[in-house]
Design a protein around this motif. Sequence first.
Motif, PDB file in Angstrom:
ATOM      1  N   SER A  32       0.910  -1.340  -0.060  1.00 60.95           N
ATOM      2  CA  SER A  32       0.177   0.033  -0.112  1.00 60.95           C
ATOM      3  C   SER A  32       0.826   1.136   0.054  1.00 60.95           C
ATOM      4  N   SER A  33       0.490   2.023  -0.957  1.00 60.34           N
ATOM      5  CA  SER A  33       1.391   3.391  -1.015  1.00 60.34           C
ATOM      6  C   SER A  33       0.860   4.589  -0.154  1.00 60.34           C
ATOM      7  N   GLY A  34      -0.295   4.645   0.329  1.00 63.37           N
ATOM      8  CA  GLY A  34      -1.360   5.603   0.785  1.00 63.37           C
ATOM      9  C   GLY A  34      -1.821   6.470  -0.188  1.00 63.37           C
ATOM     10  N   LYS A  35      -1.717   6.440  -1.202  1.00 59.55           N
ATOM     11  CA  LYS A  35      -1.946   7.386  -2.365  1.00 59.55           C
ATOM     12  C   LYS A  35      -3.490   7.790  -2.196  1.00 59.55           C
ATOM     13  N   GLN A  36      -4.507   6.591  -2.112  1.00 56.64           N
ATOM     14  CA  GLN A  36      -5.876   6.956  -2.249  1.00 56.64           C
ATOM     15  C   GLN A  36      -6.085   7.596  -0.915  1.00 56.64           C
ATOM     16  N   ALA A  37      -5.731   7.015   0.043  1.00 62.81           N
ATOM     17  CA  ALA A  37      -6.068   7.862   1.581  1.00 62.81           C
ATOM     18  C   ALA A  37      -5.445   9.252   1.440  1.00 62.81           C
ATOM     19  N   VAL A  38      -4.443   9.350   1.001  1.00 62.65           N
ATOM     20  CA  VAL A  38      -4.109  10.921   0.845  1.00 62.65           C
ATOM     21  C   VAL A  38      -4.883  11.722   0.015  1.00 62.65           C
ATOM     22  N   ALA A  39      -5.197  11.274  -1.101  1.00 55.99           N
ATOM     23  CA  ALA A  39      -6.070  11.766  -2.074  1.00 55.99           C
ATOM     24  C   ALA A  39      -7.605  11.932  -1.243  1.00 55.99           C
TER      25      ALA A  39
END
Length: 226
Positions: A32-39
């Motif tokens: 998991s990169s965290g990109k969706q949560a950060v977006a």
Amino acid sequence: ETKHDLVGKRILITGGGTREPLDPVRFIGNRSSGKQAVALAQRAMQRSADVTLIAAHLEVEPPAGVDLVTVSTAAQMHSEVMTLSPEFDIVIMAAAVSDYRLDTVSGSKLKKVDNGGELHLTLVENPDILKELSSSKSAKQLIIGFAAETATEDDLIRIGKDKIARKGCDLLILNQVGWDQGFGTESNTVSVLASGGDILITATGSKMSVADTILDCIATPPIHNA
Ligand code: C5P
């Protein structure tokens, strides 16, 4: 033009991948990169929500100005979510939380010479934060879970319906992941499942546009249970 349709809403978002230590220098983790949560955090702030991000390991910068709480393990995530969540109207659990941790963490670096060609690790289950939160939430709180699955599209929906029933959350964001899909990528395809198992919407696009689709489902009645 950005709508300010989340004004006054307090939203807690978890993101990134947790890590379970084996010893002081090694861990078991996920991609998991965290990109969706950060977006999600970024768009929710732009739509005037009050946002706190509980971040496990992120490969991207958190949005400027967000209230940030950093954690590493699932146990730390569990403790922060349970402590902070009562103050929030909406909790979005986008983090990839490790289902297991090591039963014992070595205080010093594991050595090959101690292990005769094979290393056997025993893993124990972590608490299911989403399930616990869903069963202890107040009536006006909205809890949103994610399901990242490697299944085919048909299986994905079946798994999702089963999962939302088991976890007890209000919405489940279904997300196909694989070696080159979902985790770490710039775009995403998700289906939003309601608690009865109905698919509310399926969306493909940048993680920012997918974030907006998810926030639309939260902001717009009849899904909102306030
Ligand atoms: O069971 P599964 O890991 O697929 O569930 C995914 C959802 O549950 C995500 O929203 C994730 O943040 C959450 N989760 C959790 N605690 C765990 C494992 C997953 O809250 N131990």
